[in-house]
Design a protein around this motif. Structure first.
Motif, mmCIF file in Angstrom:
data_model
loop_
_atom_site.group_PDB
_atom_site.id
_atom_site.type_symbol
_atom_site.label_atom_id
_atom_site.label_comp_id
_atom_site.label_asym_id
_atom_site.label_seq_id
_atom_site.Cartn_x
_atom_site.Cartn_y
_atom_site.Cartn_z
ATOM 1 N N ALA A 137 0.847 -1.201 0.000
ATOM 2 C CA ALA A 137 0.000 0.000 0.000
ATOM 3 C C ALA A 137 0.878 1.244 0.000
ATOM 4 C CB ALA A 137 -0.904 0.013 1.222
ATOM 5 N N THR A 138 0.367 2.315 -0.562
ATOM 6 C CA THR A 138 1.117 3.573 -0.551
ATOM 7 C C THR A 138 0.471 4.588 0.382
ATOM 8 O OG1 THR A 138 -0.055 4.298 -2.537
ATOM 9 C CG2 THR A 138 2.117 3.278 -2.849
ATOM 10 N N VAL A 139 -0.296 4.067 1.320
ATOM 11 C CA VAL A 139 -0.913 4.881 2.375
ATOM 12 C C VAL A 139 -0.815 4.085 3.675
ATOM 13 C CG1 VAL A 139 -2.517 6.100 0.849
ATOM 14 C CG2 VAL A 139 -3.221 3.944 1.902
ATOM 15 N N PRO A 140 -0.868 4.761 4.822
ATOM 16 C CA PRO A 140 -0.847 4.046 6.091
ATOM 17 C C PRO A 140 -2.187 3.371 6.379
ATOM 18 C CG PRO A 140 -0.993 6.399 6.476
ATOM 19 C CD PRO A 140 -0.843 6.213 4.999
ATOM 20 N N PHE A 141 -2.154 2.420 7.296
ATOM 21 C CA PHE A 141 -3.349 1.719 7.757
ATOM 22 C C PHE A 141 -3.721 2.241 9.145
ATOM 23 C CE2 PHE A 141 -1.377 -1.282 4.849
ATOM 24 C CZ PHE A 141 -2.452 -1.853 4.176
ATOM 25 N N PRO A 142 -4.778 3.052 9.271
ATOM 26 C CA PRO A 142 -5.185 3.509 10.603
ATOM 27 C C PRO A 142 -5.922 2.378 11.325
ATOM 28 C CG PRO A 142 -6.609 4.471 8.931
ATOM 29 C CD PRO A 142 -5.573 3.650 8.217
ATOM 30 N N MET A 143 -5.486 2.048 12.539
ATOM 31 C CA MET A 143 -6.093 0.971 13.307
ATOM 32 C C MET A 143 -6.327 1.440 14.742
ATOM 33 S SD MET A 143 -6.211 -1.265 11.024
ATOM 34 C CE MET A 143 -5.934 -2.975 10.931
ATOM 35 N N GLU A 144 -7.503 1.164 15.242
ATOM 36 C CA GLU A 144 -7.831 1.521 16.617
ATOM 37 C C GLU A 144 -7.369 0.394 17.538
ATOM 38 O OE1 GLU A 144 -11.758 2.776 19.204
ATOM 39 O OE2 GLU A 144 -11.775 2.991 17.033
ATOM 40 N N LEU A 145 -6.522 0.756 18.505
ATOM 41 C CA LEU A 145 -6.018 -0.217 19.472
ATOM 42 C C LEU A 145 -6.362 0.225 20.883
ATOM 43 C CD1 LEU A 145 -2.411 -0.958 18.121
ATOM 44 C CD2 LEU A 145 -4.509 -2.209 17.659
ATOM 45 N N LYS A 146 -6.551 -0.755 21.748
ATOM 46 C CA LYS A 146 -6.798 -0.495 23.159
ATOM 47 C C LYS A 146 -5.476 -0.596 23.918
ATOM 48 C CE LYS A 146 -11.272 -0.292 22.778
ATOM 49 N NZ LYS A 146 -11.913 0.983 22.822
ATOM 50 N N LYS A 147 -5.375 0.099 25.033
ATOM 51 C CA LYS A 147 -4.174 0.069 25.861
ATOM 52 C C LYS A 147 -3.797 -1.381 26.163
ATOM 53 C CE LYS A 147 -2.193 1.579 30.185
ATOM 54 N NZ LYS A 147 -2.382 2.345 31.414
ATOM 55 N N GLY A 148 -2.517 -1.711 25.951
ATOM 56 C CA GLY A 148 -1.991 -3.038 26.225
ATOM 57 C C GLY A 148 -2.157 -4.031 25.087
ATOM 58 N N GLU A 149 -2.911 -3.679 24.050
ATOM 59 C CA GLU A 149 -3.118 -4.566 22.917
ATOM 60 C C GLU A 149 -1.841 -4.614 22.071
ATOM 61 O OE1 GLU A 149 -6.412 -5.141 19.352
ATOM 62 O OE2 GLU A 149 -6.544 -3.405 20.664
ATOM 63 N N THR A 150 -1.407 -5.824 21.719
ATOM 64 C CA THR A 150 -0.198 -6.012 20.910
ATOM 65 C C THR A 150 -0.586 -6.561 19.554
ATOM 66 O OG1 THR A 150 1.165 -6.435 22.856
ATOM 67 C CG2 THR A 150 2.026 -7.218 20.750
ATOM 68 N N ARG A 151 0.000 -5.980 18.515
ATOM 69 C CA ARG A 151 -0.176 -6.438 17.139
ATOM 70 C C ARG A 151 1.204 -6.636 16.532
ATOM 71 N NH1 ARG A 151 -5.414 -6.592 14.876
ATOM 72 N NH2 ARG A 151 -6.781 -6.202 16.639
#
Length: 83
Positions: free
Chosen positions: A8-22
């Protein structure tokens, strides 16, 4: 090291909760962008862990060339059109 694919030539906005690891895909081969699905095996690339320090939207790099990986630093602007 090999050059990563640019899914992709754009970022991926992702909603994360505190402590969540990806685990961010560093090779660009994952079908589950921007996250790792194991497609890097045998490529020399390793996924990067990101743990949210608070509830937030994180802009994960889509071009795989960020100097602040796994977070977007705007590098996609420089590489647009190259893949």
């Amino acid at each position: 090291m090999a050059t990563p694919k640019t899914p992709a030539t754009v970022p991926f906005p992702m909603e994360l909760k505190k402590g969540e690891t990806r685990y961010w895909c560093a090779c660009g081969r994952s079908a589950s962008q921007p996250f790792c699905d194991g497609s890097h095996k045998g490529t020399g690339f390793t996924p990067l862990a990101y743990t949210a320090d608070r509830d937030r939207i994180v802009f994960f790099c889509g071009c795989k060339h960020s100097g602040s990986a796994p977070v977007c630093d705007g590098s996609h602007v420089k590489i647009m059109g190259r893949n």
